[in-house]
Design an enzyme around this catalytic site. Sequence first.
Site, PDB file in Angstrom:
ATOM      1  N   HIS A   1      21.945  -8.153  -3.007  1.00  0.00           N
ATOM      2  CA  HIS A   1      20.629  -8.138  -3.650  1.00  0.00           C
ATOM      3  C   HIS A   1      20.188  -9.551  -4.063  1.00  0.00           C
ATOM      4  O   HIS A   1      19.016  -9.895  -4.008  1.00  0.00           O
ATOM      5  CB  HIS A   1      20.704  -7.193  -4.855  1.00  0.00           C
ATOM      6  CG  HIS A   1      19.365  -6.782  -5.388  1.00  0.00           C
ATOM      7  ND1 HIS A   1      18.380  -6.204  -4.619  1.00  0.00           N
ATOM      8  CD2 HIS A   1      18.834  -6.872  -6.650  1.00  0.00           C
ATOM      9  CE1 HIS A   1      17.308  -5.962  -5.366  1.00  0.00           C
ATOM     10  NE2 HIS A   1      17.568  -6.354  -6.599  1.00  0.00           N
TER      11      HIS A   1
ATOM     12  N   HIS B   1      12.549   3.915  -7.397  1.00  0.00           N
ATOM     13  CA  HIS B   1      13.116   4.223  -6.077  1.00  0.00           C
ATOM     14  C   HIS B   1      13.809   5.586  -6.090  1.00  0.00           C
ATOM     15  O   HIS B   1      14.378   5.987  -7.113  1.00  0.00           O
ATOM     16  CB  HIS B   1      14.150   3.165  -5.679  1.00  0.00           C
ATOM     17  CG  HIS B   1      13.604   1.775  -5.624  1.00  0.00           C
ATOM     18  ND1 HIS B   1      13.570   0.954  -6.721  1.00  0.00           N
ATOM     19  CD2 HIS B   1      13.070   1.068  -4.598  1.00  0.00           C
ATOM     20  CE1 HIS B   1      13.027  -0.199  -6.389  1.00  0.00           C
ATOM     21  NE2 HIS B   1      12.710  -0.162  -5.102  1.00  0.00           N
TER      22      HIS B   1
ATOM     23  N   ALA C   1      10.768  -5.763   0.019  1.00  0.00           N
ATOM     24  CA  ALA C   1      11.779  -6.608   0.656  1.00  0.00           C
ATOM     25  C   ALA C   1      12.429  -5.750   1.735  1.00  0.00           C
ATOM     26  O   ALA C   1      12.708  -4.575   1.498  1.00  0.00           O
ATOM     27  CB  ALA C   1      12.818  -7.022  -0.374  1.00  0.00           C
TER      28      ALA C   1
ATOM     29  N   ASN D   1      16.386 -10.737   4.994  1.00  0.00           N
ATOM     30  CA  ASN D   1      17.645 -10.946   5.742  1.00  0.00           C
ATOM     31  C   ASN D   1      17.408 -10.427   7.159  1.00  0.00           C
ATOM     32  O   ASN D   1      16.529  -9.586   7.363  1.00  0.00           O
ATOM     33  CB  ASN D   1      18.805 -10.182   5.077  1.00  0.00           C
ATOM     34  CG  ASN D   1      18.484  -8.725   4.848  1.00  0.00           C
ATOM     35  OD1 ASN D   1      17.770  -8.372   3.886  1.00  0.00           O
ATOM     36  ND2 ASN D   1      18.969  -7.872   5.723  1.00  0.00           N
TER      37      ASN D   1
ATOM     38  N   SER E   1      10.934  -5.916  -4.663  1.00  0.00           N
ATOM     39  CA  SER E   1      12.024  -6.718  -5.240  1.00  0.00           C
ATOM     40  C   SER E   1      11.803  -8.215  -5.062  1.00  0.00           C
ATOM     41  O   SER E   1      11.696  -8.698  -3.935  1.00  0.00           O
ATOM     42  CB  SER E   1      13.343  -6.376  -4.554  1.00  0.00           C
ATOM     43  OG  SER E   1      13.735  -5.087  -4.864  1.00  0.00           O
TER      44      SER E   1
ATOM     45  N   TYR F   1      16.564   6.022  -4.633  1.00  0.00           N
ATOM     46  CA  TYR F   1      18.006   5.777  -4.793  1.00  0.00           C
ATOM     47  C   TYR F   1      18.417   5.615  -6.254  1.00  0.00           C
ATOM     48  O   TYR F   1      19.604   5.658  -6.586  1.00  0.00           O
ATOM     49  CB  TYR F   1      18.475   4.581  -3.952  1.00  0.00           C
ATOM     50  CG  TYR F   1      17.944   3.221  -4.357  1.00  0.00           C
ATOM     51  CD1 TYR F   1      18.382   2.565  -5.499  1.00  0.00           C
ATOM     52  CD2 TYR F   1      17.031   2.562  -3.550  1.00  0.00           C
ATOM     53  CE1 TYR F   1      17.898   1.317  -5.856  1.00  0.00           C
ATOM     54  CE2 TYR F   1      16.536   1.312  -3.878  1.00  0.00           C
ATOM     55  CZ  TYR F   1      16.972   0.696  -5.036  1.00  0.00           C
ATOM     56  OH  TYR F   1      16.490  -0.533  -5.378  1.00  0.00           O
ATOM     57  N   GLU F   2      17.445   5.446  -7.157  1.00  0.00           N
ATOM     58  CA  GLU F   2      17.777   5.394  -8.584  1.00  0.00           C
ATOM     59  C   GLU F   2      17.957   6.802  -9.138  1.00  0.00           C
ATOM     60  O   GLU F   2      18.252   6.973 -10.321  1.00  0.00           O
ATOM     61  CB  GLU F   2      16.661   4.702  -9.373  1.00  0.00           C
ATOM     62  CG  GLU F   2      16.500   3.226  -9.039  1.00  0.00           C
ATOM     63  CD  GLU F   2      15.292   2.632  -9.756  1.00  0.00           C
ATOM     64  OE1 GLU F   2      15.401   2.357 -10.960  1.00  0.00           O
ATOM     65  OE2 GLU F   2      14.239   2.467  -9.110  1.00  0.00           O
TER      66      GLU F   2
ATOM     67  N   HIS G   1      12.483  -6.287 -10.735  1.00  0.00           N
ATOM     68  CA  HIS G   1      11.259  -5.499 -10.957  1.00  0.00           C
ATOM     69  C   HIS G   1      10.910  -5.595 -12.439  1.00  0.00           C
ATOM     70  O   HIS G   1      11.583  -4.986 -13.271  1.00  0.00           O
ATOM     71  CB  HIS G   1      11.485  -4.029 -10.586  1.00  0.00           C
ATOM     72  CG  HIS G   1      11.689  -3.805  -9.125  1.00  0.00           C
ATOM     73  ND1 HIS G   1      10.703  -3.296  -8.313  1.00  0.00           N
ATOM     74  CD2 HIS G   1      12.751  -4.048  -8.327  1.00  0.00           C
ATOM     75  CE1 HIS G   1      11.158  -3.226  -7.067  1.00  0.00           C
ATOM     76  NE2 HIS G   1      12.403  -3.672  -7.056  1.00  0.00           N
TER      77      HIS G   1
ATOM     78  N   MET H   1      13.985   0.446   1.575  1.00  0.00           N
ATOM     79  CA  MET H   1      14.258   1.677   0.813  1.00  0.00           C
ATOM     80  C   MET H   1      13.072   2.091  -0.049  1.00  0.00           C
ATOM     81  O   MET H   1      13.249   2.678  -1.117  1.00  0.00           O
ATOM     82  CB  MET H   1      15.472   1.445  -0.091  1.00  0.00           C
ATOM     83  CG  MET H   1      16.706   0.969   0.633  1.00  0.00           C
ATOM     84  SD  MET H   1      18.004   0.575  -0.536  1.00  0.00           S
ATOM     85  CE  MET H   1      19.127  -0.342   0.507  1.00  0.00           C
ATOM     86  N   SER H   2      11.871   1.775   0.388  1.00  0.00           N
ATOM     87  CA  SER H   2      10.708   2.108  -0.460  1.00  0.00           C
ATOM     88  C   SER H   2       9.472   2.318   0.402  1.00  0.00           C
ATOM     89  O   SER H   2       9.575   2.553   1.602  1.00  0.00           O
ATOM     90  CB  SER H   2      10.462   0.954  -1.448  1.00  0.00           C
ATOM     91  OG  SER H   2      10.041  -0.200  -0.759  1.00  0.00           O
TER      92      SER H   2
HETATM   93  N1  HPA Z   1      18.314  -2.878   4.361  1.00  0.00           N
HETATM   94  C1  HPA Z   1      17.724  -2.065   3.457  1.00  0.00           C
HETATM   95  N2  HPA Z   1      16.975  -2.523   2.464  1.00  0.00           N
HETATM   96  C2  HPA Z   1      16.775  -3.839   2.363  1.00  0.00           C
HETATM   97  C3  HPA Z   1      17.352  -4.729   3.276  1.00  0.00           C
HETATM   98  C4  HPA Z   1      18.166  -4.220   4.331  1.00  0.00           C
HETATM   99  O1  HPA Z   1      18.703  -4.967   5.162  1.00  0.00           O
HETATM  100  N3  HPA Z   1      16.954  -5.984   2.900  1.00  0.00           N
HETATM  101  C5  HPA Z   1      16.165  -5.831   1.806  1.00  0.00           C
HETATM  102  N4  HPA Z   1      16.048  -4.543   1.474  1.00  0.00           N
END
Ligand code: HPA
Length: 275
Positions: free
Chosen positions: A249, A84, A114, A238, A33, A86-87, A62, A214-215
Site C-alpha cells: 500500500h 470499500h 489507484a 504499479n 487512495s 473489503y473493509e 483516505h 478494488m473500488s
Molecule cells: N491490485 C488491486 N488493487 C490495486 C492495485 C493492484 O495491483 N494497485 C492499486 N490498487
Amino acid sequence: MEKVAARPIEAAVDFLGKISKQEIPVAAIVLGSGVKVLEGLEDEKTVSYQEVFGIAPGVIGHSGAVSLGRVNGRLIAVLRGRFHLYEGHAWEVVTLPSRTMVEWGVPHLYLTNAAGGLNANFNVGDLMLLTGFRDHLHPKYQDSGLLPALKHPPTACTNSLSEHILQVSRKLAAANSVFRPLQTGVYAGLLGPNYETLSEIDMLKSLGADAVGMSTVPEIEVCKGSGTTPAAISVITNVWKPEELVGGHEEVLHAAKQASERLDLLFHACIESGK
Ligand code: HPA
C-alpha cells in the site's frame, strides 16, 4: 467485522444543502487512495464524513472529508476518501457518497482510484480513463443484493463525460509537455483486500482488463439511469510484470501522490471548460 448502518441519503443531502445554501455543485469528485487534488478551493468549506454520512473511512490515504468550494466560480464537491467492500461494508455503505451526489442532483461525478496496470504499454504514474461503454469488469460484484432496491434501473451509462475528459486531456497534452496524454482501458473491480495472485493477473488479462483495483464499480453502477453522468480515472500505481509480485500500500500511496499534479491540472481544466 461489525457492519455499519448507512445514514439515510436524505439526511446527507439535507446536511450538504444547508452548507451550500441550496446551491447544487456542477460536479463531484471522489478521491481514491493517496490521490491529492483540488486542494485550497475558493470559498472552501470542509466537513468530515462522520458529520455527513455518520461514518469515517478506515483506510490509510483516505482523509474522510467533504470539501465544498469553487473552481473559477463554479461550485464543486470533493469527496476525499471512500468506503470499500473489503473493509466489510455493505454495498449500501460503499455507495453512500456517490448515491448522495446522485440524489442531490449533481450532474457530473468524477471517480478516481489507484489501480495496478495490466496493459504492457502502461507505466507507473499513468492516468487511465475508463472507456465509455466497455468501462469495467466486475466478476464478484453482481450479487450485491442492493440492485433490486436501486431507485434508478441499471441501464447503460452515457460516455459523454469520458469524452469531455479525453478532449480536455488532448488539449492539455498539446499545450503542456508535463501532461502526458491519458491512457484508456477496461478496469477490473475485484473485492480484495489482497492483491491478485499471478494466476489471477493472467486471468484478468485474458478477459481483456487493462487495470485492476478494488473500488469504483459500485459507484458507476448507482449512476446508471440517473441524472448523474459518471466517468472514472485510474492512477496506475504499479505495473504487473510476468513472474514479479507487486509492492504494498505504501508504494501505491507514493505513486498516487506523484500523479496527483497531472490529475489536478486535468480536473481544473475539465471544470473550467464547463463540466
Ligand atoms: N491490485 C488491486 N488493487 C490495486 C492495485 C493492484 O495491483 N494497485 C492499486 N490498487
